[in-house]
Write a protein that holds these residues in place. Sequence first.
Motif, mmCIF file in Angstrom:
data_model
loop_
_atom_site.group_PDB
_atom_site.id
_atom_site.type_symbol
_atom_site.label_atom_id
_atom_site.label_comp_id
_atom_site.label_asym_id
_atom_site.label_seq_id
_atom_site.Cartn_x
_atom_site.Cartn_y
_atom_site.Cartn_z
ATOM 1 N N GLY A 30 -2.965 -11.063 19.684
ATOM 2 C CA GLY A 30 -3.098 -12.396 20.258
ATOM 3 C C GLY A 30 -2.165 -13.420 19.649
ATOM 4 N N GLU A 31 -1.727 -13.199 18.423
ATOM 5 C CA GLU A 31 -0.839 -14.140 17.740
ATOM 6 C C GLU A 31 0.628 -13.804 17.945
ATOM 7 O OE1 GLU A 31 -2.063 -14.349 13.636
ATOM 8 O OE2 GLU A 31 -4.108 -14.890 14.186
ATOM 9 N N SER A 32 0.906 -12.777 18.735
ATOM 10 C CA SER A 32 2.282 -12.360 19.002
ATOM 11 C C SER A 32 3.036 -13.475 19.726
ATOM 12 C CB SER A 32 2.268 -11.084 19.848
ATOM 13 O OG SER A 32 3.578 -10.625 20.050
ATOM 14 N N LEU A 33 4.216 -13.789 19.258
ATOM 15 C CA LEU A 33 5.045 -14.840 19.840
ATOM 16 C C LEU A 33 6.009 -14.247 20.857
ATOM 17 C CD1 LEU A 33 5.889 -16.698 16.504
ATOM 18 C CD2 LEU A 33 4.153 -17.327 18.192
ATOM 19 N N PRO A 34 6.430 -15.027 21.853
ATOM 20 C CA PRO A 34 7.401 -14.523 22.829
ATOM 21 C C PRO A 34 8.664 -14.008 22.122
ATOM 22 C CG PRO A 34 6.528 -16.642 23.533
ATOM 23 C CD PRO A 34 6.037 -16.405 22.128
ATOM 24 N N GLY A 35 9.116 -12.836 22.508
ATOM 25 C CA GLY A 35 10.315 -12.254 21.913
ATOM 26 C C GLY A 35 10.070 -11.523 20.606
ATOM 27 N N GLN A 36 8.852 -11.607 20.083
ATOM 28 C CA GLN A 36 8.529 -10.935 18.818
ATOM 29 C C GLN A 36 8.349 -9.449 19.076
ATOM 30 O OE1 GLN A 36 5.468 -12.874 16.570
ATOM 31 N NE2 GLN A 36 4.811 -10.970 15.638
ATOM 32 N N THR A 37 9.009 -8.617 18.282
ATOM 33 C CA THR A 37 8.947 -7.166 18.495
ATOM 34 C C THR A 37 7.968 -6.473 17.563
ATOM 35 O OG1 THR A 37 10.793 -6.801 16.971
ATOM 36 C CG2 THR A 37 11.318 -7.072 19.320
ATOM 37 N N LYS A 38 7.599 -7.138 16.463
ATOM 38 C CA LYS A 38 6.655 -6.522 15.529
ATOM 39 C C LYS A 38 5.981 -7.592 14.687
ATOM 40 C CE LYS A 38 10.672 -5.104 12.860
ATOM 41 N NZ LYS A 38 11.422 -3.959 12.390
ATOM 42 N N ALA A 39 4.803 -7.248 14.188
ATOM 43 C CA ALA A 39 4.041 -8.146 13.327
ATOM 44 C C ALA A 39 3.328 -7.298 12.290
ATOM 45 C CB ALA A 39 3.034 -8.956 14.138
ATOM 46 N N ALA A 40 2.968 -7.913 11.165
ATOM 47 C CA ALA A 40 2.298 -7.174 10.097
ATOM 48 C C ALA A 40 1.343 -8.080 9.339
ATOM 49 C CB ALA A 40 3.325 -6.587 9.132
ATOM 50 N N ILE A 41 0.253 -7.477 8.885
ATOM 51 C CA ILE A 41 -0.702 -8.141 7.998
ATOM 52 C C ILE A 41 -0.881 -7.235 6.792
ATOM 53 C CG2 ILE A 41 -3.048 -9.010 7.698
ATOM 54 C CD1 ILE A 41 -3.318 -9.068 10.753
ATOM 55 N N THR A 42 -0.635 -7.746 5.593
ATOM 56 C CA THR A 42 -0.947 -6.988 4.390
ATOM 57 C C THR A 42 -2.445 -7.138 4.180
ATOM 58 O OG1 THR A 42 1.237 -7.368 3.455
ATOM 59 C CG2 THR A 42 -0.506 -6.708 1.920
ATOM 60 N N LEU A 43 -3.168 -6.053 4.403
ATOM 61 C CA LEU A 43 -4.623 -6.095 4.331
ATOM 62 C C LEU A 43 -5.135 -6.116 2.908
ATOM 63 C CD1 LEU A 43 -5.528 -3.516 7.123
ATOM 64 C CD2 LEU A 43 -5.369 -6.013 7.288
ATOM 65 N N ALA A 44 -4.488 -5.356 2.039
ATOM 66 C CA ALA A 44 -4.925 -5.296 0.649
ATOM 67 C C ALA A 44 -3.730 -4.974 -0.231
ATOM 68 C CB ALA A 44 -6.003 -4.243 0.465
ATOM 69 N N LYS A 45 -3.707 -5.639 -1.361
ATOM 70 C CA LYS A 45 -2.676 -5.370 -2.367
ATOM 71 C C LYS A 45 -3.388 -5.407 -3.706
ATOM 72 C CE LYS A 45 1.907 -6.841 -3.722
ATOM 73 N NZ LYS A 45 2.802 -5.854 -3.183
ATOM 74 N N HIS A 46 -3.364 -4.261 -4.374
ATOM 75 C CA HIS A 46 -4.046 -4.189 -5.655
ATOM 76 C C HIS A 46 -3.340 -3.149 -6.515
ATOM 77 C CE1 HIS A 46 -7.275 -4.603 -8.528
ATOM 78 N NE2 HIS A 46 -7.390 -3.287 -8.567
ATOM 79 N N GLY A 47 -2.851 -3.587 -7.661
ATOM 80 C CA GLY A 47 -2.138 -2.660 -8.540
ATOM 81 C C GLY A 47 -0.995 -2.013 -7.795
ATOM 82 N N ALA A 48 -0.972 -0.695 -7.779
ATOM 83 C CA ALA A 48 0.116 0.056 -7.164
ATOM 84 C C ALA A 48 -0.138 0.386 -5.685
ATOM 85 C CB ALA A 48 0.356 1.350 -7.932
ATOM 86 N N MET A 49 -1.224 -0.167 -5.112
ATOM 87 C CA MET A 49 -1.567 0.150 -3.720
ATOM 88 C C MET A 49 -1.368 -1.062 -2.818
ATOM 89 S SD MET A 49 -5.248 1.158 -2.068
ATOM 90 C CE MET A 49 -5.876 -0.495 -2.348
ATOM 91 N N THR A 50 -0.715 -0.818 -1.666
ATOM 92 C CA THR A 50 -0.561 -1.837 -0.640
ATOM 93 C C THR A 50 -0.917 -1.201 0.703
ATOM 94 O OG1 THR A 50 1.232 -2.902 -1.865
ATOM 95 C CG2 THR A 50 1.045 -3.450 0.462
#
Length: 124
Positions: A30-50
């Motif tokens: 729903g938050e995709s903008l016109p002309g945008q080809t990809k989107a990402a959300i970093t859900l969790a970042k902890h220590g060596a894990m993303t």
Amino acid sequence: MEKHTYLRTHDLSAEHMLLDLAQLATEMHGESLPGQTKAAITLAKHGAMTIVLNHLHAGASLQEHATAGAASVQVLDGRIRLRLADEEVVVTAGRLVVFDSGVRHSLEAIEDSTLLLTLVGGGH
């Protein structure tokens, strides 16, 4: 040039987090903008894990690269073409690919696709 938006990052600041992937994917679409080809959300970042939730429109790609640690790509919906070193594989919804650090890879969305990427180890 491809347009790519990172929407937000959740730092693990409690004992655990419970995330609704379907809801987050719907919000991201729903938050995709016109002309945008990809989107990402970093859900969790902890220590060596993303852990990153990605949405790619058909034809969008992630250029060839290698990660410093192990990685996985889980297709939640859609279909992608994943190139790992000299191998190419089509990955469909419900499938998971795990690979070691240093493996050169790229991917392309064959159709609109939502992916869960997990990176462990190395410096992201």
